[in-house]
Structure formats: structure tokens, C-alpha cells
Scaffold this active site. Structure first.
Site, PDB file in Angstrom:
ATOM      1  N   ASN A 150       9.413 -31.403   5.993  1.00  0.00           N
ATOM      2  CA  ASN A 150       8.894 -30.087   6.372  1.00  0.00           C
ATOM      3  C   ASN A 150       9.881 -29.144   7.057  1.00  0.00           C
ATOM      4  O   ASN A 150      10.591 -29.482   8.025  1.00  0.00           O
ATOM      5  CB  ASN A 150       7.659 -29.990   7.355  1.00  0.00           C
ATOM      6  N   HIS A 163      15.792 -32.373   9.640  1.00  0.00           N
ATOM      7  CA  HIS A 163      15.478 -33.992   9.544  1.00  0.00           C
ATOM      8  C   HIS A 163      14.301 -33.827   8.390  1.00  0.00           C
ATOM      9  O   HIS A 163      13.845 -33.142   7.982  1.00  0.00           O
ATOM     10  CB  HIS A 163      14.671 -34.321  10.897  1.00  0.00           C
TER      11      HIS A 163
HETATM   12  P1  H2U Z   1       8.031 -32.535  11.506  1.00  0.00           P
HETATM   13  O1  H2U Z   1       8.835 -33.126  10.384  1.00  0.00           O
HETATM   14  O2  H2U Z   1       6.677 -32.064  11.134  1.00  0.00           O
HETATM   15  O3  H2U Z   1       8.848 -31.716  12.216  1.00  0.00           O
HETATM   16  O4  H2U Z   1       7.940 -33.756  12.528  1.00  0.00           O
HETATM   17  C1  H2U Z   1       9.009 -34.481  13.469  1.00  0.00           C
HETATM   18  C2  H2U Z   1       8.483 -35.871  13.847  1.00  0.00           C
HETATM   19  O5  H2U Z   1       9.497 -36.441  14.635  1.00  0.00           O
HETATM   20  C3  H2U Z   1       6.794 -35.823  14.193  1.00  0.00           C
HETATM   21  O6  H2U Z   1       6.234 -36.519  13.355  1.00  0.00           O
HETATM   22  C4  H2U Z   1       8.549 -37.085  15.455  1.00  0.00           C
HETATM   23  C5  H2U Z   1       6.977 -36.405  15.516  1.00  0.00           C
HETATM   24  O7  H2U Z   1       6.032 -37.474  15.780  1.00  0.00           O
HETATM   25  N1  H2U Z   1       9.063 -37.068  16.798  1.00  0.00           N
HETATM   26  C6  H2U Z   1       9.274 -38.251  17.466  1.00  0.00           C
HETATM   27  O8  H2U Z   1       9.178 -39.529  16.966  1.00  0.00           O
HETATM   28  N2  H2U Z   1       9.847 -38.435  18.881  1.00  0.00           N
HETATM   29  C7  H2U Z   1      10.088 -37.338  19.527  1.00  0.00           C
HETATM   30  O9  H2U Z   1      10.543 -37.466  20.744  1.00  0.00           O
HETATM   31  C8  H2U Z   1      10.108 -35.897  18.960  1.00  0.00           C
HETATM   32  C9  H2U Z   1       9.541 -35.683  17.582  1.00  0.00           C
END
Ligand code: H2U
Length: 347
Positions: A150, A163
């Protein structure tokens, strides 16, 4: 009555991969817009972002000082490995089934400003190689491994650090299930994979190609629903899964990804938002290499923008209640992207 002109006259087009139709209404591009606009935000991440090397994540865990890609278990996963199963349905209208899985996050690069179009081909290749590793490892256990990115706040991306996510499940999600069925039916009828025939036709017609190299074609599919939707299709061999890609195909993929996303950014001079991901044959213990000749591995990009960096396409009323509708034709979208430079506007 005048002759049919696809750039003037509305019509419907068939998507054989999903057994769906899309309404193409190119004359709608002329309508004025006074609805919602998106803010153009500088999405350069803060140096304290949780996906950075050495950063402390939401759970208190610290990322290592990674120098290339970095994969970790999502701290807020939608799918867990071990959960109780729902009981058997007492009525066919109330079916449920066990859902097991795992969710991971994969950082593409230690530098938070390096989106895919700004990465080198070698850096993108490292991302592809890690996607292959992840698909191979999780695919041994799970029926479907969905890699998706995304990009941009407008697509719900929570952190602009480059990412993607990887969700692996013990069930075939809807998109995969329908595409599996449609490709199987086509293969049984024509004795050739649907997407092999499709690439051959598109290379002959040359109406919807955005860019190409020796291994891949990036095109706006004939049946695209999103304005600047694109598909990445291999032109040699018949890779069924990402794990089937040869070294040449992986190299070619890295360079065409850079080319396509550079054109995307150049179109409206912004970091172009989208959701993208990969589709290949189902995996898991009941599958083995080469067992799904109806499948061809391919990439999908779904960008929401329509007119500018601030006006997106809304898939709302008619789309929700009837079927997808698009404004400019896929051929017009492909031409606009084809005309965009291969050099990033920031360079
Ligand atoms: P997006 O690809 O929608 O930006 O989501 C980022 C993912 O990163 C999201 O699913 C994870 C969130 O749960 N995340 C972690 O696992 N730990 C964190 O500290 C920040 C974000």
C-alpha cells in the site's frame, strides 16, 4: 448514426480473469469536478518512524540496523497461526470456516525516502529476491501467500517508509479463487494459459503497452477498472509462481518495476499512490512446482488517482451497486503513461 469510437462512446468490456464486466464511459472525462480533493502531502517519513533501522516498534521491540531488506512478524496481524475453529454451520446461509495464517511486514530499504522508483535496479532486485524467499518459505505451509504494497496515505498506508506486507493464509482468498477458476476454464477450453494468449495479443495490438523489456510487459489491461491500473506480465516461458522466475526474469522485473513506477510518479509529479501485489498459482502442501499450467504469474498495480495528484477516482455508487465504471479508456491511460519520461522528475 456515427461509427463506434471507443474514446467517445460508452461500452462495456469483459474481464476474462474475473468473469466481470466494466463500463467504459470516456465522455465523462469532460465533466467538471468540484468534489473532494486530496491534499498533496510531503510523505517523507520522520526519522523516528517505526520501520527504520534501529527504531523501537509499537510493541517495544527494536529493529536491527538492517542495511538492505528487513522482514518482521506484523505486530498487529489480521491472521494468526493458532486459533480455535468455528463450529460447523447449522444452516447453509451461515457458513464459516477456519482461517489460519501469518502476517509479516517487509521493509524495502533502510533509507525512508527511497520509494521503489527512487531505488536502484539492484536494490529492487534485493526486494524481489526476498519476496521469492518469503513466498517459498510460507508457500510450503500456506495455500496463498499475498505480497502487497500500500503506497500513499490515500491508500491507507500507515507509514511512508518503503515497505510491503505479506499475508499467508490456509484458505484461497476471493480474488485468487475466481482467477484460479477462470484460468482453469480457459486452459481446459483452449489448451493454452489465458495470460499467455493475452500477452501475445497485446504485443501484436500495441494499444495498451506502457513499457516493456526483454522479459516483461507493463500494460493497462483491456478490462482495467482503475484509471491507471497496470499489469506486469512475463513474455517468456510460463512461470506459474514467483518462485519459478529465472535470474533473467528477476533482473528484468526489477528494471520494469523501476520504469513503471517512475512513469507513475512523473504523470502527476507526485509520489504516485497505489496498492500493488503479485498473483501466482496457489501453494501449500497440496501443490507442487509445475502443477498449475493454467496459471501465469503476474503483477498488479491499482492506483486511485484520476485527474491529478489531488483528484482520485471514487469507486462508489454505481461501482458498489452495479459494476465498475471507468472514465478514460485503457488505451488513453496507457498512452499518457507511455509518454511520461523514464527519468524521475526529482532527478
Ligand atoms: P501499511 O502497509 O498499511 O502501511 O501497514 C504497515 C503495517 O506495519 C501495519 O500492518 C505494521 C502495522 O500493523 N506495524 C507493526 O507491525 N509494528 C509497528 O511498530 C508499526 C507498524
Amino acid at each position: 448514426m456515427t461509427d463506434f469510437d471507443p474514446t467517445e462512446h460508452q461500452h462495456i468490456r469483459y474481464n476474462p480473469l474475473k468473469d466481470e464486466w466494466v463500463l467504459v464511459s470516456p465522455h465523462r472525462c469532460k465533466r467538471p469536478w468540484s468534489g473532494q480533493t486530496e491534499e498533496v502531502v510531503d510523505e517523507t517519513p520522520q526519522t523516528s518512524n517505526q520501520l527504520m533501522p534501529g527504531a523501537v516498534r509499537a510493541t517495544g521491540q527494536r529493529n536491527p540496523n538492517y542495511t538492505s531488506t528487513y522482514v518482521f512478524e506484523n505486530d498487529f496481524p489480521a491472521l494468526l497461526e493458532d486459533v480455535p475453529s468455528p463450529s460447523v454451520a447449522d444452516h447453509p446461509l451461515f457458513q464459516s470456516a477456519q482461517a489460519r495464517g501469518t502476517c509479516r511486514v517487509m521493509c524495502f530499504h533502510p533509507d525512508p525516502t527511497k520509494t521503489v522508483p527512487l531505488m536502484t535496479v539492484e536494490e529492487i532486485l534485493a526486494v524481489i529476491q526476498e519476496w521469492v524467499n518469503q513466498t517459498s518459505e510460507l508457500g510450503a505451509r500456506y495455500t496463498w501467500v499475498q505480497v502487497f504494497e500500500n503506497k500513499g496515505a490515500v491508500m491507507g498506508c500507515s507509514n511512508p517508509h518503503p515497505h510491503c506486507q505479506i499475508w499467508a493464509s490456509n484458505f484461497l482468498p476471493n480474488e485468487a479463487r475466481v482467477k484460479d477458476r477462470c484460468q482453469k476454464e480457459y486452459f481446459n477450453k483452449h489448451n493454452k494459459p489465458l495470460l499467455v494468449d493475452y500477452v501475445e495479443q497485446e504485443l501484436k495490438k500495441k494499444e495498451r503497452i506502457i513499457c516493456e523489456n526483454e522479459e516483461w510487459v507493463a500494460l493497462v489491461p483491456y478490462w482495467a477498472t482503475w484509471p491507471y491500473e497496470a499489469m506486469l506480465l512475463p513474455r517468456n516461458g510460463r512461470p506459474q509462481r514467483m518462485t519459478d522466475l529465472s535470474a533473467e526474469q528477476k533482473n528484468g522485473l526489477a528494471s520494469i518495476m523501476k520504469m513503471l513506477t517512475t512513469k507513475y510518479d512523473n504523470l502527476f509529479k507526485c509520489s504516485f499512490p497505489y496498492s500493488m501485489g503479485w498473483h501466482g498459482a496457489p501453494t501449500g502442501q497440496s501443490h507442487s512446482p509445475g502443477d498449475s499450467p493454467h496459471w501465469v504469474f503476474h503483477g498488479l498495480y491499482y492506483p486511485p488517482l484520476l485527474r491529478s495528484a489531488t483528484v482520485k477516482k471514487f469507486m462508489v455508487g454505481y461501482e458498489m451497486l452495479a459494476q465498475a465504471q471507468r472514465d478514460l479508456t485503457p488505451e488513453q491511460a496507457a498512452e499518457k503513461l507511455r509518454m511520461c519520461s523514464d527519468t524521475h522528475y526529482k532527478k
